[in-house]
Enzyme design. Structure first.
Site, PDB file in Angstrom:
ATOM      1  N   CYS A 144     -32.548  25.373  35.319  1.00 51.12           N
ATOM      2  CA  CYS A 144     -31.341  24.640  34.915  1.00 51.12           C
ATOM      3  C   CYS A 144     -30.626  25.284  33.739  1.00 51.12           C
ATOM      4  O   CYS A 144     -29.435  25.031  33.535  1.00 51.12           O
ATOM      5  CB  CYS A 144     -31.713  23.197  34.571  1.00 51.12           C
ATOM      6  SG  CYS A 144     -32.262  22.216  35.990  1.00 51.12           S
ATOM      7  N   ALA A 145     -31.308  26.085  32.945  1.00 49.99           N
ATOM      8  CA  ALA A 145     -30.665  26.772  31.822  1.00 49.99           C
ATOM      9  C   ALA A 145     -29.828  27.955  32.273  1.00 49.99           C
ATOM     10  O   ALA A 145     -29.083  28.540  31.476  1.00 49.99           O
ATOM     11  CB  ALA A 145     -31.720  27.252  30.821  1.00 49.99           C
TER      12      ALA A 145
END
Length: 351
Positions: A144-145
């Site tokens: 998700c980063a």
């Protein structure tokens, strides 16, 4: 030669697959599939209503997920659907920048929800018209980063090669990890919030854009490898969510962000808007509380979560797209968290 001071974001585009389901449709199927096999499903079922998700898009039709799928089937689905989304998002971003595929010098591909070798940008070379000498930079494992991490990397590469056009593409097919045989808490949560999508951006130093990347930073917390990630199971990648993420965010993100901004001689008060990856509704609320933003301040985050779910790395770029269309303040910070456990932040100055 002195490197240019900043890389500019020339364009930004998004893409989603064609198979769309409302949360009500997902709940109906989840009840049918899980209720009789998972004794605690009734206890977990409110997760679907509380997720803040109204609709999501998936790479495959619904009946595909209701059949047992092994590594070969999931890999084949990833190769086909992820390539289509890559080309759709990249094509839109290039068109918005007034560029052709043959004008791209560097391609940064972010994807953690499938394993493809050669990676997606190599598979897209002929379809997109990329030059044979274009540099390929696939980035895996940031989850998700990845939207923030990929944007920072693309900006670094643009600065390192003045005049170069850098194409960033984030593609995630989170739905391919749905597994009928895995009935743990993390699997129910992932079924309630995750969707599929792609986003692309073009960066360069010596061209005008809608925002300049003026700073970037990362913070990785020690002893947090178990917060989120993938495990390799017999049927493919299986989601890992082992901690109370909203509580972690509420407790940890503010001091980490203050340190990342301090390295740029900035403070929280210098940021006109945070553009945050919405891990889920409770994570959005935790971010608002941690940064003293006031409930409801992260409105674009809520809207993207409602319309698409959590698509992992592209999600924060979907939010940036909405924010820039609404009008970015002079300074904003794009931030996302992912496996590591790591927070990535990118400081933007509006054109």
């Amino acid at each position: 030669m002195t490197a240019p001071p900043h890389a500019n974001i020339l364009s930004l585009a998004t893409a989603t697959p064609a198979h769309s389901l409302t949360q009500e449709q997902v709940v109906d199927e989840a009840n049918r599939v899980f209720a009789a096999r998972f004794p605690k499903f009734a206890y977990m079922a409110p997760v679907f209503q509380n997720a803040g998700v109204l609709r999501r898009q998936f790479a495959m039709p619904l009946d595909w997920y209701l059949r047992p799928q092994g590594w070969p089937e999931r890999a084949a689905a990833y190769d086909a659907a992820a390539l289509d989304l890559f080309c759709e998002a990249a094509g839109r971003a290039l068109a918005d920048a007034g560029l052709g595929g043959d004008e791209v010098d560097v391609i940064v591909t972010v994807s953690t929800t499938g394993v493809s070798t050669p990676s997606l940008e190599a598979r897209a070379m002929a379809r997109m018209g990329f030059r044979p000498d274009a540099a390929r930079v696939p980035l895996f494992g940031v989850g998700c980063a990845g939207g923030a991490t990929g944007l920072a990397l693309a900006a670094r590469l643009a600065r390192a090669q003045p005049g170069a056009k850098v194409l960033l593409v984030c593609v995630e097919l989170c739905s391919l990890a749905f597994n009928l045989e895995a009935l743990g808490k993390a699997d129910i949560i992932s079924t309630a919030i995750f969707g599929d999508g792609a986003a692309a951006a073009v960066l360069a130093c010596e061209a005008d854009g809608f925002a300049a990347v003026t700073g970037m930073a990362e913070h990785t917390w020690p002893d947090t490898l178990d917060v989120m990630g993938w495990e390799v199971g017999a049927r493919g990648l299986e989601v890992v969510l082992t901690r109370d993420l909203p509580s972690f965010v509420r407790r940890e993100i503010r001091p980490a962000m203050e340190a990342m901004l301090a390295a740029q001689a900035l403070g929280l008060d210098d940021v006109g808007r945070f553009v945050c990856h919405p891990g889920g509704m409770k994570v959005i609320e935790a971010m608002e509380a941690a940064f003293d933003l006031g409930q409801g301040a992260l409105d674009h985050e809520r809207a993207v979560l409602a319309d698409h779910g959590n698509m992992s790395s592209p999600t924060v770029l979907f939010i940036l797209d909405r924010a820039r269309r609404a009008g970015l303040p002079r300074r904003s910070v794009l931030t996302a968290m992912g496996p590591g456990f790591t927070a990535s932040a990118v400081t933007l100055e509006a054109a």
